[in-house]
Design an enzyme around this catalytic site. Structure first.
Site, PDB file in Angstrom:
ATOM      1  N   SER A   1      -9.719   1.608   3.061  1.00  0.00           N
ATOM      2  CA  SER A   1      -8.851   2.402   2.215  1.00  0.00           C
ATOM      3  C   SER A   1      -7.808   1.576   1.454  1.00  0.00           C
ATOM      4  O   SER A   1      -7.229   2.081   0.491  1.00  0.00           O
ATOM      5  CB  SER A   1      -8.129   3.457   3.052  1.00  0.00           C
TER       6      SER A   1
ATOM      7  N   LYS B   1       0.860  -1.187   0.000  1.00  0.00           N
ATOM      8  CA  LYS B   1       0.000   0.000   0.000  1.00  0.00           C
ATOM      9  C   LYS B   1       0.893   1.233   0.000  1.00  0.00           C
ATOM     10  O   LYS B   1       1.936   1.250   0.684  1.00  0.00           O
ATOM     11  CB  LYS B   1      -0.884  -0.037   1.249  1.00  0.00           C
TER      12      LYS B   1
ATOM     13  N   SER C   1      -9.966  -0.816   7.131  1.00  0.00           N
ATOM     14  CA  SER C   1      -9.344  -0.602   5.819  1.00  0.00           C
ATOM     15  C   SER C   1      -8.581  -1.790   5.244  1.00  0.00           C
ATOM     16  O   SER C   1      -8.154  -1.738   4.099  1.00  0.00           O
ATOM     17  CB  SER C   1      -8.403   0.605   5.873  1.00  0.00           C
TER      18      SER C   1
END
Lengths: 95, 486
Positions: B151, B76, B175
């Protein structure tokens, strides 16, 4: 606790965010809706309940006050918008 | 080879069926062909990946390969990676090349993994749909009209589409687990403090935690073992031994006590999601577990408490983006205050500004006690709900999200988006671990079963999830989007 335009402007100033009046109106609506949702908390009796800041109730660990990091000023300043002689440049603060 | 799990790939590399370089090239090719449509990567680091693959192949040649050597993955874009753009999904950091590696990145490199790049995400991890990214929304590989969740939406979509076998995400209010559920993969949020946060760009420091996202619980176990552990550079990382999470995967579930929080099966839950979750629980009963209803009475207060605590911490954390030391700087500032205000107004997106403003307001003079102190008190009540439940049962189960993935653009209003996280947010407030595993579909869109454990019960969660995956095949399903012939 109704939110007013002045609260939004104050928060924006404290947070150093430029907002024009149209932005401020939009955020007033959004923030009012969020705070209306948050206001459910006010109905709960929390007398005698200690605030929980850390999910494991840990306290800050201490260590000896020794230098453990090498000087990497040049590396760290390579990603800065403006530097000169190892210093960060900003608009003149003192005339 | 894009269909295989980390474990299978490790076996193939060890058997010499293909090299890490060949595997890396194959996946880079898939990213090249498929990710234009999906938008799951912000940066693809092909050169570094091939160099790491060559190093891994050389290590294997010398007989020095470990369990993760040569395995590809993605990070990420919230994890600092030296010399590689680390944007956090924000215009603010569009020009930022991190001068150091996050501890998690260092550990994964030391284990011999090969990072293919940095995945898309909601800006500063604030969002549940990946629509808040400066780099545009990510699509869900199961249904290109749906969001991948957020997210960590890029990480989830990349794994689901077979672009990488695993990815790393972060979870502040769901997330990792919600995008894992929406994309039909397995995602684990560890206990707060289990994985170092050093070099992981902070959103809400008392809630943020990194974890693995992969096709199976067994792969998550492999990755968690590599990233967990104490780090002197993160004072909130916990000094506690890291067990071999793969050693207990095959333990029997006979006698396991499962609690179903009644609040997680109430109003707002899509009946088709409820049905899939109930079917999964039947599987557990067939494996020897017993099931009973429990109550987490403060569940309805989790979202209100979170939207005080997380924005408050964010407003403080994000004050570092000042246009002076790194990140976006506005043109021609008239003075220092103008520099700060315009750099931040230009660099941050709408949702980030909204949360900074909420956090600044609730922490400001005259409002602090009514909001922040109150929310912290309620946080203790929420955690106590879980501690009480774990006196009675071993694990809790329920849906990861009240609905399957929603349509792109469906949730315009911030509060309606926040309410999507009803089943995931309390877990971060309590600091306990949670995992989402594939448990069925509603139409084309996957459903996630969420399993929760007490603090540091990751080995148990992974065992419980793995046993389900031995008795079901939802985790083996692949979207049509991933099925190109290459």
């Amino acid at each position: 606790m109704a939110l007013e335009q002045t609260h939004v402007q104050r928060a924006a100033h404290l947070a150093r965010l430029a907002l024009d009046d149209a932005d401020a109106d939009r955020y007033l609506d959004d923030l009012s809706n969020i705070l209306a949702m948050v206001d459910q908390l006010q109905g709960i009796d929390t007398t005698g309940v200690a605030p929980l800041a850390h999910p494991l109730d840990a306290t800050q660990r201490l260590r000896a006050d020794e230098v453990t990091e090498a000087d990497q000023r040049e590396t760290f300043q390579r990603c800065a918008p403006a530097v000169e002689n190892g210093l960060y440049l900003v608009p003149r603060v003192v005339e | 080879m894009h269909d295989k799990t980390l474990r299978e790939l490790a076996a193939s590399l060890e058997a010499g069926e293909f090299s890490s370089r060949e595997l890396t090239q194959a996946l880079l090719g898939r990213i090249d062909r498929l990710d234009g449509e999906l938008n799951s990567f912000i940066s693809v680091t092909a050169d570094q990946a091939l160099a790491a693959a060559d190093a891994a192949d050389a290590a294997r040649g010398r007989g020095e390969a470990g369990p993760l050597t040569g395995l590809p993955l993605a990070l990420k874009d919230i994890f600092c990676t030296r010399g590689v753009k680390t944007s956090c999904g924000s215009k603010m950091l569009d020009n930022f090349e991190a001068p150091y590696d996050a501890t998690l990145v260092e550990k994964l490199q030391a284990a011999g993994t090969v990072s293919l790049g940095k995945t898309n995400m909601d800006e500063f991890a604030m969002g549940s749909s990946n629509e808040n990214s400066f780099y545009g929304p990510v699509k869900n590989p199961w249904d290109l009209g749906a969001v991948p969740g957020g997210s960590s939406g890029g990480s989830a979509a990349a794994v689901a589409a077979g672009l990488v076998p695993a990815a790393l995400g972060t979870d502040t209010g769901g997330s990792i687990r919600q995008p894992a559920a929406f994309c039909g993969i397995t995602g684990l949020k560890p206990t707060y403090g289990r994985v170092s946060r050093y070099g992981m760009i902070a959103y809400a420091s008392s809630l943020d935690q990194a974890g693995p996202m992969a096709r199976t619980a067994a792969d998550c176990a492999l990755l968690l073992g590599a990233i967990a552990g104490h780090d002197v550079r993160d004072s909130t990382s916990v000094a506690r031994g890291v067990p071999d999470y793969t050693a207990t995967l095959d333990d029997s579930l006979s006698g396991l006590k499962i609690g179903l929080p009644k609040e997680y099966f109430g109003e707002g839950l899509d009946p088709a999601v409820a049905e899939a979750v109930q079917a999964a629980i039947k599987v557990y009963e067939s494996l020897g577990a017993t099931v009973r209803e429990v109550s987490l009475p403060h569940t309805h207060l989790a979202i209100p408490a979170y939207y005080v605590i997380a924005p408050a911490e964010a407003s403080s954390n994000l004050s570092r983006f000042d246009g002076v030391r790194f990140g976006h700087r506005c043109e021609d500032p008239s003075d220092l205050i103008d520099l700060y205000k315009r750099s931040r107004a230009e660099g941050f997106g709408e949702e980030v500004k909204r949360r900074i403003l909420i956090g600044t307001h609730t922490l400001s003079e005259g409002f602090f006690d009514a909001y922040y102190t109150k929310a912290q008190q309620v946080r203790r009540l929420i955690r106590q709900d879980f501690l009480d439940a774990f006196e009675e049962v071993d694990v809790l189960m329920g849906p990861a999200s009240p609905t399957p993935a929603f349509d792109l653009g469906a949730n315009k209003d911030p509060v309606s988006m926040y309410l999507q996280d009803i089943y995931t947010i309390a877990i971060n407030l309590a600091g306990i671990p949670g995992i989402s595993v594939p448990a069925g579909f509603v139409g084309k869109r996957p459903v996630g079963l969420q399993i929760l454990g007490s603090h540091f019960a990751e080995a148990q969660l992974l065992n419980v999830a793995h046993q389900f995956q031995q008795a079901s095949d939802w985790h083996l399903r692949r979207p049509d989007f991933a099925k190109e012939t290459a």
